[in-house]
Design an enzyme around this catalytic site. Structure first.
Site, PDB file in Angstrom:
ATOM      1  N   GLU A 116      -0.135 -17.727 -12.430  1.00  0.00           N
ATOM      2  CA  GLU A 116       0.928 -17.567 -13.456  1.00  0.00           C
ATOM      3  C   GLU A 116       1.859 -17.582 -13.741  1.00  0.00           C
ATOM      4  OE1 GLU A 116      -0.387 -13.454 -13.161  1.00  0.00           O
ATOM      5  OE2 GLU A 116      -1.546 -12.774 -14.509  1.00  0.00           O
ATOM      6  N   GLU A 151     -16.385 -17.873   4.120  1.00  0.00           N
ATOM      7  CA  GLU A 151     -14.871 -17.075   5.036  1.00  0.00           C
ATOM      8  C   GLU A 151     -14.736 -17.530   6.240  1.00  0.00           C
ATOM      9  OE1 GLU A 151     -15.461 -12.724   5.527  1.00  0.00           O
ATOM     10  OE2 GLU A 151     -15.678 -13.452   2.877  1.00  0.00           O
TER      11      GLU A 151
END
Length: 304
Positions: A88, A119
């Protein structure tokens, strides 16, 4: 397939929340109230880490201003929030791609579907951080403060000389000693035990919003509270560019449209022209000298 036990995660986010023990028994309206009650605790939790966040913003702005980059590292929800923040910044502030980079464990495939085991890989995190340099900032996001992927990335980044930051929902995070600054937001137990897509994730979004916005302001991507570097890539944003000029100068819309045309559609150039009453060439030169900061460019023109 047999179950292989692993180390139990010790984090406030894994504990049962005494305020929501009956969440599966109450009417919908009360259930939503319980969730909202938990969310209302977050602004104060974020406020408590503002002194540390101030240090992170100042260091990040200085490093990006000198040509460095900001790297986010996260897995699961944390990684997705990082990807959103980085993406963004490009349209909002016309930030070139590659200045703020989000590394998500498992890559693009893991943005929409879980990729098992990523992860838990210290090596994967280290590999993703291989491009971090000494002038960069590396920020790891992990609700528990212990995710191995983030550990590998932060160890590698720190060894490279980068400024390192941990953003967690665990003030006692295991990885805190690896970094220069720990933003340990005390969000407490989740409404659903261990579901860190709730308060922990919301707090991470709040912190990243504040951090990246403050860095962009420090780097001159705003004038007052206006997005003067917004990329006018569609009709709505082209209209916003005119609105920004009107708001910033108090001049008629027709004057602002004419200034934009004379400036080749460059919002900052048009704004400096209007505020300093100068030609586009002078405005561009001042903006270049002043690193794109409108207020400084206006003063430069006025004093020349």
């Amino acid at each position: 397939m047999s179950f292989v036990p692993s180390t139990r995660v010790e984090s406030p986010t894994e504990r049962r929340n005494p305020r929501t023990l009956d969440i599966d028994r109450v009417p919908t309206a009360e259930l939503l109230q319980l969730l909202n009650n938990e969310d209302r605790l977050l602004p104060d939790a974020v406020r408590a880490v503002l002194p540390e966040l101030t240090q992170v913003v100042d260091e990040t702005a200085a490093r990006l201003g000198a040509g460095g980059r900001l790297h986010y590292f996260g897995a699961g929800t944390s990684g997705r929030i990082a990807v959103m923040d980085a993406a963004e910044l490009i349209p909002t502030f016309s930030l070139p791609p590659g200045v703020v980079v989000a590394h998500h464990a498992g890559g693009e495939a893991a943005l929409t579907l879980p990729v098992e085991g990523t992860e838990d890989s210290v090596e994967l995190g280290a590999g993703d951080a291989a491009g971090v340099g000494p002038g960069d900032v590396a920020l790891g996001l992990t609700a528990s403060g212990r995710t191995p992927y983030v550990e590998g990335a932060l160890r590698t980044a720190r060894a490279a000389g980068a400024f390192t930051v941990l953003l967690s929902a665990n003030p006692g995070a295991l990885l805190a000693d690896l970094v220069h600054v720990h933003l340990g937001v005390d969000t407490g137990p989740e409404a659903i035990a261990g579901s860190t897509r709730l308060k922990a994730a919301t707090a991470q979004k709040m912190v990243l919003n504040s951090m990246s916005t403050a860095v962009m302001v420090a780097l001159g991507h705003t004038y007052s509270n206006l997005m003067v570097d917004v990329a006018a890539a569609n009709g709505k944003l082209r209209g916003r560019v005119v609105t920004i000029l009107v708001e910033a100068t108090g001049l008629d819309e027709s004057v602002c449209v004419d200034a934009l045309g004379a400036a080749g559609g460059e919002l900052k150039t048009a704004l400096v022209c209007l505020l300093a009453d100068c030609a586009p060439a002078a405005a561009r030169g001042a903006l270049q000298v002043c690193g794109g900061r409108v207020r400084a460019a206006v003063e430069t023109v006025r004093n020349s």
